[in-house]
Enzyme design. Sequence first.
Site, short mmCIF file in Angstrom:
data_model
loop_
_atom_site.label_atom_id
_atom_site.label_comp_id
_atom_site.label_asym_id
_atom_site.label_seq_id
_atom_site.Cartn_x
_atom_site.Cartn_y
_atom_site.Cartn_z
CE1 TYR A 59 15.73 -5.10 -13.85
CE2 TYR A 59 15.59 -7.12 -15.11
CZ TYR A 59 15.63 -6.48 -13.89
OH TYR A 59 15.54 -7.20 -12.74
CD GLU A 61 18.74 -2.27 -11.30
OE1 GLU A 61 18.58 -3.37 -10.79
OE2 GLU A 61 19.84 -1.70 -11.37
CG ASP A 205 -0.85 3.85 4.12
OD1 ASP A 205 -1.13 3.96 2.91
OD2 ASP A 205 -0.61 2.76 4.67
CB THR A 231 -2.85 1.40 -3.49
OG1 THR A 231 -4.17 1.88 -3.27
CG2 THR A 231 -2.33 0.73 -2.23
CE LYS A 234 -5.73 -0.98 -1.17
NZ LYS A 234 -5.25 -0.84 0.22
NE ARG A 240 -2.90 -6.15 -6.77
CZ ARG A 240 -4.04 -5.89 -6.13
NH1 ARG A 240 -5.17 -5.87 -6.78
NH2 ARG A 240 -4.04 -5.65 -4.85
C1 LIG Z 1 -4.12 -1.39 0.77
C2 LIG Z 1 -3.28 -0.71 1.80
C3 LIG Z 1 -1.90 -0.85 1.84
C4 LIG Z 1 -1.12 -1.86 1.02
O1 LIG Z 1 -1.29 -1.96 -0.29
P1 LIG Z 1 -0.73 -3.28 -1.06
O2 LIG Z 1 -0.68 -2.82 -2.46
O3 LIG Z 1 -1.68 -4.38 -0.77
O4 LIG Z 1 0.62 -3.58 -0.50
C5 LIG Z 1 -1.18 -0.08 2.74
N1 LIG Z 1 -1.80 0.74 3.59
C6 LIG Z 1 -3.13 0.88 3.61
C7 LIG Z 1 -3.74 1.82 4.58
C8 LIG Z 1 -3.93 0.16 2.72
O5 LIG Z 1 -5.26 0.29 2.76
#
Ligand SMILES: *Cc1c(COP(=O)(O)O)cnc(C)c1O
Length: 412
Positions: A59, A61, A205, A231, A234, A240
């Site tokens: 843990y 935080e 994003d 993320t 990907k 993840r």
């Molecule tokens: C994949 C993605 C997310 C979210 O990612 P998660 O890990 O599934 O929550 C947010 N924004 C964009 C543009 C994405 O392609």
Amino acid sequence: MPVTRTLEADVLRRQDPELAEILLGELDRQSTTLQLIAAENFSSPAVLSALGSPLANKYAEGYPGARHHGGCEIVDVAERLAVDRAKALFGAEHANVQSHSGSSAVLAAYAALLRPGDTVLALGLPYGGHLTHGSPANFSGRWFDFVGYGVDAETGLIDYEQVRTLARTHRPKAIVCGSIAYPRHIDYALFREVADEVGAYLIADAAHPIGLVAGGAAPSPVPYADVVCATTHKVLRGPRGGMILCGAELAERVDRAVFPFTQGGAQMHTIAAKAVAFGEAATPAFRLYAHQVVANARALAALLAAEGLVVTTGGTDTHLITADPALLGIDGRTARGRLAAAGLVLDCCALPHGDARGLRLGTAAVTTQGMGEEEMATIASLLAGVLSGGTESQKARDQVRELTGRFLPYTG
Ligand SMILES: *Cc1c(COP(=O)(O)O)cnc(C)c1O
């Protein structure tokens, strides 16, 4: 490969054969079908091994050196390493590596910069905006006033003139650029210019292209955006999870927005695995990988177009392709099911105009397996054969098995 080794060590198999069977079944599915989902990849044995480590028990935080729990002195080193590697990899002044997912990174970015009720300009959902870009089913659509820009009906490219016009009309507090389905590079400099003109924050994003950015195969949003959300699982090929990059002046606001505003304890095993992935992404081998991902996607897009699919924007700059299979006499939803039966796993997506669903696919996972342009030709003809009904499902399935048998994601 640690999954099989753990299972072979009989720990899980002896204690919980039911679950062990499920893990082996999924490993088999991933190894014998083609993973063409644009958001997926195969993370390395080293990443998986950090994920399955005892750091999962801790843990923690707060942030390194300022935790609410005792005994954090070792995991603090792991988090500092992850942060330092992320900063170096992306040339960012500040990195927060605690977000549990891409969506929670976006939530934290909004929390850092916005108040409920603020206006936000983002790519509309029908054009590839993510749920967190104003979907009424998501917190974003409920708590903020989203205005959507779109893509040009002819070219499929972001309508930058519309972005400018909507920004001038609505004076948003933030502009979001980034998408789940946009195959081209984003003009971050232009978004910056528009944001500056109307006094808005720019949030990139970059969940999809951040791995290409790491490998030098796509332009970086870091010099332009106030906050970059991403993320790590990907194209970047890590565990993840999410991450946020920003300048030093927003560091404290971003950190407080992640913890304690949107999350509790950090997942230290995931953060350690992120550090491993950032280390891998800094290598020459990863640069080659990222460029091969794009070369494969470009080749696949051209081959699919030659087979009669209508490829959005006429091609791709990234790992991602969206295409309309209508000319082959099939709609996206039916196409996805038929392809899945043949062992080709991909997604449906909205197409920029009209109600028809298209197909979204990516080359990150197959490139990790070592496939190149030659295999893209096999994949394109398999896809087209299945979609047009020219190749029987079982025959295609056998060909997929043959192909994947030569490019195992994990060996040993
Ligand atoms: C994949 C993605 C997310 C979210 O990612 P998660 O890990 O599934 O929550 C947010 N924004 C964009 C543009 C994405 O392609």
